[in-house]
Scaffold this active site. Structure first.
Site, PDB file in Angstrom:
ATOM      1  N   ASN A   6       0.864  -1.185   0.000  1.00 23.94           N
ATOM      2  CA  ASN A   6       0.000   0.000   0.000  1.00 23.94           C
ATOM      3  C   ASN A   6       0.900   1.234   0.000  1.00 23.94           C
ATOM      4  O   ASN A   6       1.488   1.571   1.020  1.00 23.94           O
ATOM      5  CB  ASN A   6      -0.893  -0.036   1.257  1.00 23.94           C
ATOM      6  CG  ASN A   6      -1.678   1.246   1.433  1.00 23.94           C
ATOM      7  OD1 ASN A   6      -1.816   2.039   0.494  1.00 23.94           O
ATOM      8  ND2 ASN A   6      -2.192   1.469   2.628  1.00 23.94           N
TER       9      ASN A   6
ATOM     10  N   LYS B 174       0.104   4.325  -0.302  1.00 21.28           N
ATOM     11  CA  LYS B 174      -0.505   5.553   0.242  1.00 21.28           C
ATOM     12  C   LYS B 174      -0.261   6.710  -0.732  1.00 21.28           C
ATOM     13  O   LYS B 174      -0.250   6.484  -1.937  1.00 21.28           O
ATOM     14  CB  LYS B 174       0.041   5.839   1.643  1.00 21.28           C
ATOM     15  CG  LYS B 174      -0.024   4.582   2.523  1.00 21.28           C
ATOM     16  CD  LYS B 174       0.161   4.821   3.975  1.00 21.28           C
ATOM     17  CE  LYS B 174       0.019   3.488   4.705  1.00 21.28           C
ATOM     18  NZ  LYS B 174       0.026   3.610   6.147  1.00 21.28           N
TER      19      LYS B 174
ATOM     20  N   HIS C  58      -9.432   1.412   4.583  1.00 22.13           N
ATOM     21  CA  HIS C  58      -8.167   1.590   5.299  1.00 22.13           C
ATOM     22  C   HIS C  58      -8.397   2.530   6.482  1.00 22.13           C
ATOM     23  O   HIS C  58      -9.184   3.470   6.381  1.00 22.13           O
ATOM     24  CB  HIS C  58      -7.092   2.150   4.350  1.00 22.13           C
ATOM     25  CG  HIS C  58      -5.736   2.126   4.980  1.00 22.13           C
ATOM     26  ND1 HIS C  58      -5.318   3.106   5.846  1.00 22.13           N
ATOM     27  CD2 HIS C  58      -4.740   1.223   4.913  1.00 22.13           C
ATOM     28  CE1 HIS C  58      -4.099   2.799   6.270  1.00 22.13           C
ATOM     29  NE2 HIS C  58      -3.731   1.661   5.719  1.00 22.13           N
TER      30      HIS C  58
ATOM     31  N   GLU D   2      -6.794   4.939   7.586  1.00 20.12           N
ATOM     32  CA  GLU D   2      -6.585   6.366   7.294  1.00 20.12           C
ATOM     33  C   GLU D   2      -7.818   6.961   6.621  1.00 20.12           C
ATOM     34  O   GLU D   2      -8.135   8.131   6.814  1.00 20.12           O
ATOM     35  CB  GLU D   2      -5.321   6.536   6.428  1.00 20.12           C
ATOM     36  CG  GLU D   2      -4.062   6.352   7.280  1.00 20.12           C
ATOM     37  CD  GLU D   2      -2.867   5.797   6.534  1.00 20.12           C
ATOM     38  OE1 GLU D   2      -2.839   5.832   5.296  1.00 20.12           O
ATOM     39  OE2 GLU D   2      -1.943   5.287   7.211  1.00 20.12           O
TER      40      GLU D   2
ATOM     41  N   GLU E   2      -5.451  -4.794  10.406  1.00 16.97           N
ATOM     42  CA  GLU E   2      -4.427  -3.774  10.624  1.00 16.97           C
ATOM     43  C   GLU E   2      -4.730  -3.030  11.924  1.00 16.97           C
ATOM     44  O   GLU E   2      -5.516  -2.078  11.925  1.00 16.97           O
ATOM     45  CB  GLU E   2      -4.418  -2.779   9.460  1.00 16.97           C
ATOM     46  CG  GLU E   2      -4.095  -3.402   8.129  1.00 16.97           C
ATOM     47  CD  GLU E   2      -3.485  -2.378   7.177  1.00 16.97           C
ATOM     48  OE1 GLU E   2      -2.399  -2.648   6.656  1.00 16.97           O
ATOM     49  OE2 GLU E   2      -4.078  -1.304   6.975  1.00 16.97           O
TER      50      GLU E   2
ATOM     51  N   GLY F 171       2.353   2.451  10.701  1.00 17.42           N
ATOM     52  CA  GLY F 171       3.303   3.544  10.559  1.00 17.42           C
ATOM     53  C   GLY F 171       3.983   3.934  11.866  1.00 17.42           C
ATOM     54  O   GLY F 171       4.604   4.984  11.961  1.00 17.42           O
TER      55      GLY F 171
ATOM     56  N   SER G  69       3.278  -1.993  10.241  1.00 16.63           N
ATOM     57  CA  SER G  69       4.732  -2.040  10.463  1.00 16.63           C
ATOM     58  C   SER G  69       5.363  -3.387  10.093  1.00 16.63           C
ATOM     59  O   SER G  69       6.271  -3.854  10.773  1.00 16.63           O
ATOM     60  CB  SER G  69       5.076  -1.646  11.901  1.00 16.63           C
ATOM     61  OG  SER G  69       4.664  -0.307  12.149  1.00 16.63           O
TER      62      SER G  69
HETATM   63  P1  PGA Z   1       2.790   0.435   7.589  1.00 11.34           P
HETATM   64  O1  PGA Z   1       1.321   0.640   6.935  1.00 11.34           O
HETATM   65  O2  PGA Z   1       3.322  -0.863   7.053  1.00 11.34           O
HETATM   66  O3  PGA Z   1       3.584   1.625   7.139  1.00 11.34           O
HETATM   67  O4  PGA Z   1       2.591   0.399   9.071  1.00 11.34           O
HETATM   68  C1  PGA Z   1       0.457  -0.431   6.717  1.00 11.34           C
HETATM   69  C2  PGA Z   1      -0.820   0.086   6.094  1.00 11.34           C
HETATM   70  O5  PGA Z   1      -1.244   1.197   6.437  1.00 11.34           O
HETATM   71  O6  PGA Z   1      -1.432  -0.588   5.237  1.00 11.34           O
END
Ligand code: PGA
Length: 234
Positions: free
Chosen positions: A6, A8, A92, A94, A158, A164, A194
Protein backbone atom coordinates in the site's frame (compact mmCIF):
# COMPACT_ATOMS: atom_id res chain seq x y z
CA UNK A 1 -0.32 -16.11 0.33
CA UNK A 2 -0.69 -12.50 -0.85
CA UNK A 3 1.77 -9.69 -0.26
CA UNK A 4 0.31 -6.29 -1.15
CA UNK A 5 2.13 -2.98 -1.02
CA UNK A 6 0.00 0.00 0.00
CA UNK A 7 1.90 3.01 -1.28
CA UNK A 8 -0.51 5.55 0.24
CA UNK A 9 0.15 9.06 -1.17
CA UNK A 10 3.66 8.30 -2.44
CA UNK A 11 5.14 7.91 -5.94
CA UNK A 12 3.89 9.83 -8.97
CA UNK A 13 3.92 8.24 -12.45
CA UNK A 14 7.64 8.73 -13.18
CA UNK A 15 8.77 7.23 -9.89
CA UNK A 16 6.19 4.45 -10.27
CA UNK A 17 7.53 3.48 -13.70
CA UNK A 18 11.06 3.31 -12.37
CA UNK A 19 10.02 1.35 -9.28
CA UNK A 20 7.99 -1.19 -11.27
CA UNK A 21 10.85 -1.85 -13.69
CA UNK A 22 13.12 -2.61 -10.72
CA UNK A 23 10.48 -4.65 -8.89
CA UNK A 24 9.88 -6.77 -11.97
CA UNK A 25 13.58 -7.56 -12.05
CA UNK A 26 13.82 -8.22 -8.30
CA UNK A 27 10.85 -10.62 -8.28
CA UNK A 28 11.47 -12.33 -11.62
CA UNK A 29 12.23 -15.73 -10.07
CA UNK A 30 9.66 -15.66 -7.30
CA UNK A 31 6.96 -18.31 -7.48
CA UNK A 32 4.06 -19.57 -5.44
CA UNK A 33 2.76 -16.33 -3.94
CA UNK A 34 0.54 -13.50 -5.14
CA UNK A 35 1.97 -10.00 -5.20
CA UNK A 36 0.17 -6.69 -5.66
CA UNK A 37 1.14 -3.04 -5.60
CA UNK A 38 -1.38 -0.31 -4.75
CA UNK A 39 -0.19 3.03 -6.11
CA UNK A 40 -2.15 6.32 -5.99
CA UNK A 41 -4.80 6.70 -8.71
CA UNK A 42 -2.64 8.80 -11.00
CA UNK A 43 0.09 6.15 -11.06
CA UNK A 44 -2.16 3.14 -11.74
CA UNK A 45 -2.01 3.30 -15.54
CA UNK A 46 1.77 3.33 -15.72
CA UNK A 47 2.03 0.54 -13.14
CA UNK A 48 -0.38 -1.62 -15.18
CA UNK A 49 1.62 -0.87 -18.31
CA UNK A 50 5.06 -1.65 -16.86
CA UNK A 51 3.88 -4.78 -14.99
CA UNK A 52 1.89 -6.21 -17.92
CA UNK A 53 2.90 -9.80 -18.59
CA UNK A 54 4.20 -10.31 -15.04
CA UNK A 55 2.42 -11.93 -12.09
CA UNK A 56 2.51 -8.68 -10.13
CA UNK A 57 -1.01 -7.27 -9.89
CA UNK A 58 -2.00 -3.63 -9.56
CA UNK A 59 -4.73 -2.47 -7.19
CA UNK A 60 -6.17 0.91 -6.21
CA UNK A 61 -6.37 2.29 -2.68
CA UNK A 62 -10.10 2.99 -2.77
CA UNK A 63 -13.12 2.69 -5.07
CA UNK A 64 -16.60 4.24 -5.19
CA UNK A 65 -19.81 2.18 -5.17
CA UNK A 66 -21.52 3.84 -8.14
CA UNK A 67 -20.47 3.18 -11.74
CA UNK A 68 -20.60 6.90 -12.53
CA UNK A 69 -22.34 10.05 -11.35
CA UNK A 70 -21.99 13.35 -9.55
CA UNK A 71 -19.42 12.20 -6.97
CA UNK A 72 -16.58 14.69 -7.18
CA UNK A 73 -13.22 13.19 -6.35
CA UNK A 74 -14.32 9.57 -6.58
CA UNK A 75 -13.36 6.78 -9.01
CA UNK A 76 -15.54 3.77 -9.91
CA UNK A 77 -14.76 0.07 -10.19
CA UNK A 78 -15.62 0.20 -13.89
CA UNK A 79 -13.04 2.94 -14.43
CA UNK A 80 -10.41 0.91 -12.61
CA UNK A 81 -11.22 -2.18 -14.64
CA UNK A 82 -10.88 -0.20 -17.85
CA UNK A 83 -7.32 0.62 -16.77
CA UNK A 84 -6.51 -3.06 -16.20
CA UNK A 85 -6.49 -2.71 -12.42
CA UNK A 86 -7.31 -6.00 -10.65
CA UNK A 87 -8.55 -4.84 -7.28
CA UNK A 88 -8.88 -2.18 -4.61
CA UNK A 89 -8.28 -1.63 -0.93
CA UNK A 90 -11.34 -0.42 0.97
CA UNK A 91 -11.79 0.83 4.53
CA UNK A 92 -8.17 1.59 5.30
CA UNK A 93 -7.94 3.12 8.77
CA UNK A 94 -6.59 6.37 7.29
CA UNK A 95 -9.78 6.63 5.22
CA UNK A 96 -11.87 5.92 8.31
CA UNK A 97 -9.87 8.36 10.44
CA UNK A 98 -9.40 11.32 8.07
CA UNK A 99 -12.09 11.00 5.42
CA UNK A 100 -15.23 9.98 7.27
CA UNK A 101 -15.31 6.42 5.99
CA UNK A 102 -17.82 4.32 7.95
CA UNK A 103 -18.61 0.60 8.12
CA UNK A 104 -21.59 1.30 5.85
CA UNK A 105 -19.59 3.08 3.14
CA UNK A 106 -16.86 0.44 3.36
CA UNK A 107 -19.49 -2.26 2.83
CA UNK A 108 -20.94 -0.42 -0.19
CA UNK A 109 -17.50 0.04 -1.73
CA UNK A 110 -16.55 -3.61 -1.18
CA UNK A 111 -19.79 -5.00 -2.60
CA UNK A 112 -19.84 -2.78 -5.68
CA UNK A 113 -16.20 -3.51 -6.45
CA UNK A 114 -16.68 -7.27 -6.17
CA UNK A 115 -19.88 -7.14 -8.26
CA UNK A 116 -17.93 -5.23 -10.92
CA UNK A 117 -15.26 -7.92 -11.02
CA UNK A 118 -12.54 -6.40 -8.86
CA UNK A 119 -10.80 -8.15 -5.97
CA UNK A 120 -11.08 -6.35 -2.65
CA UNK A 121 -8.80 -5.99 0.34
CA UNK A 122 -11.07 -4.75 3.15
CA UNK A 123 -9.25 -3.38 6.19
CA UNK A 124 -10.33 -3.84 9.79
CA UNK A 125 -8.56 -3.14 13.05
CA UNK A 126 -8.87 -1.59 16.49
CA UNK A 127 -7.29 1.60 17.83
CA UNK A 128 -5.00 1.74 20.83
CA UNK A 129 -7.83 3.02 23.08
CA UNK A 130 -10.19 0.29 21.90
CA UNK A 131 -7.60 -2.39 22.69
CA UNK A 132 -6.92 -0.82 26.12
CA UNK A 133 -10.64 -0.90 26.88
CA UNK A 134 -10.82 -4.57 25.89
CA UNK A 135 -13.01 -3.82 22.87
CA UNK A 136 -10.89 -5.40 20.14
CA UNK A 137 -13.27 -8.25 19.40
CA UNK A 138 -16.33 -5.96 19.43
CA UNK A 139 -14.68 -3.63 16.93
CA UNK A 140 -13.59 -6.46 14.65
CA UNK A 141 -17.05 -8.02 14.84
CA UNK A 142 -18.70 -4.70 13.95
CA UNK A 143 -16.33 -4.00 11.06
CA UNK A 144 -16.53 -7.55 9.68
CA UNK A 145 -20.30 -7.86 10.06
CA UNK A 146 -20.95 -5.55 7.09
CA UNK A 147 -18.79 -7.64 4.76
CA UNK A 148 -19.83 -10.78 2.93
CA UNK A 149 -17.46 -13.68 2.39
CA UNK A 150 -16.92 -13.90 -1.36
CA UNK A 151 -14.25 -15.42 -3.54
CA UNK A 152 -12.72 -12.05 -4.35
CA UNK A 153 -12.67 -10.72 -0.81
CA UNK A 154 -9.59 -10.64 1.39
CA UNK A 155 -9.58 -8.96 4.81
CA UNK A 156 -6.54 -7.13 6.15
CA UNK A 157 -6.25 -7.02 9.94
CA UNK A 158 -4.43 -3.77 10.62
CA UNK A 159 -4.37 -2.73 14.28
CA UNK A 160 -4.40 1.08 14.01
CA UNK A 161 -1.76 1.40 16.74
CA UNK A 162 0.67 -0.61 14.59
CA UNK A 163 0.30 1.40 11.37
CA UNK A 164 3.30 3.54 10.56
CA UNK A 165 4.38 3.47 14.19
CA UNK A 166 7.07 0.81 14.12
CA UNK A 167 4.99 -1.07 16.74
CA UNK A 168 4.14 -4.46 15.31
CA UNK A 169 1.53 -6.73 16.84
CA UNK A 170 3.14 -9.60 18.71
CA UNK A 171 2.69 -12.95 16.99
CA UNK A 172 0.18 -13.86 19.69
CA UNK A 173 -1.93 -10.72 19.18
CA UNK A 174 -1.88 -11.16 15.42
CA UNK A 175 -2.75 -14.86 15.56
CA UNK A 176 -5.65 -14.29 18.00
CA UNK A 177 -7.10 -11.46 15.92
CA UNK A 178 -6.75 -13.40 12.66
CA UNK A 179 -8.39 -16.49 14.10
CA UNK A 180 -11.21 -14.31 15.43
CA UNK A 181 -11.77 -12.57 12.07
CA UNK A 182 -11.77 -15.95 10.33
CA UNK A 183 -14.38 -17.24 12.76
CA UNK A 184 -16.61 -14.39 11.51
CA UNK A 185 -15.75 -14.47 7.83
CA UNK A 186 -14.33 -17.39 5.90
CA UNK A 187 -11.81 -15.43 3.81
CA UNK A 188 -8.01 -15.06 3.73
CA UNK A 189 -6.73 -12.54 6.27
CA UNK A 190 -3.61 -10.43 5.71
CA UNK A 191 -1.70 -8.78 8.54
CA UNK A 192 -0.81 -5.10 8.24
CA UNK A 193 0.99 -2.67 10.54
CA UNK A 194 4.73 -2.04 10.46
CA UNK A 195 5.54 -5.20 8.51
CA UNK A 196 9.24 -5.11 7.64
CA UNK A 197 11.86 -7.51 6.29
CA UNK A 198 12.94 -8.16 9.89
CA UNK A 199 9.55 -9.28 11.21
CA UNK A 200 7.82 -10.62 8.07
CA UNK A 201 8.93 -14.25 8.38
CA UNK A 202 7.67 -14.59 11.95
CA UNK A 203 4.27 -13.04 11.15
CA UNK A 204 3.77 -14.89 7.88
CA UNK A 205 4.50 -18.22 9.56
CA UNK A 206 1.46 -17.87 11.87
CA UNK A 207 -1.27 -20.38 11.02
CA UNK A 208 -4.03 -17.84 10.33
CA UNK A 209 -1.91 -15.19 8.59
CA UNK A 210 -2.44 -15.48 4.84
CA UNK A 211 -0.22 -12.65 3.74
CA UNK A 212 0.60 -9.02 4.47
CA UNK A 213 -0.51 -5.51 3.59
CA UNK A 214 2.71 -3.54 3.73
CA UNK A 215 2.84 0.26 3.90
CA UNK A 216 6.17 2.02 4.50
CA UNK A 217 8.36 -0.98 3.71
CA UNK A 218 6.67 -1.45 0.32
CA UNK A 219 8.07 1.86 -0.94
CA UNK A 220 11.56 0.45 -1.28
CA UNK A 221 12.15 -2.29 -3.88
CA UNK A 222 14.70 -4.13 -1.80
CA UNK A 223 12.65 -4.27 1.39
CA UNK A 224 9.41 -5.13 -0.43
CA UNK A 225 11.17 -7.88 -2.41
CA UNK A 226 12.67 -9.23 0.78
CA UNK A 227 9.21 -9.44 2.42
CA UNK A 228 7.89 -11.25 -0.69
CA UNK A 229 10.78 -13.68 -0.43
CA UNK A 230 9.93 -14.41 3.25
CA UNK A 231 6.42 -15.26 2.11
CA UNK A 232 7.65 -17.92 -0.28
CA UNK A 233 9.41 -19.61 2.64
CA UNK A 234 6.43 -19.76 4.98
P1 PGA B 1 2.79 0.43 7.59
O1 PGA B 1 1.32 0.64 6.93
O2 PGA B 1 3.32 -0.86 7.05
O3 PGA B 1 3.58 1.62 7.14
O4 PGA B 1 2.59 0.40 9.07
C1 PGA B 1 0.46 -0.43 6.72
C2 PGA B 1 -0.82 0.09 6.09
O5 PGA B 1 -1.24 1.20 6.44
O6 PGA B 1 -1.43 -0.59 5.24
Amino acid sequence: MLIAGNWKMYKGPAETAEFCVELKRALADLEGIEIAVCPPYTSLAVAVQVLAGTDIAVAAQNVHWEAEGAFTGEVSAQMLRELGVYGAIVGHSERRQYFGETDETVAKRAKAAIDAGLSVIACVGETDEERERGETEDVLRRQASVLEAEDNLVVAYEPVWAIGTGKTATPEIAQDAHAFVKSLLDVPVLYGGSVKPENAAELLALPDVDGALVGGASLDVESFASICLSATRS
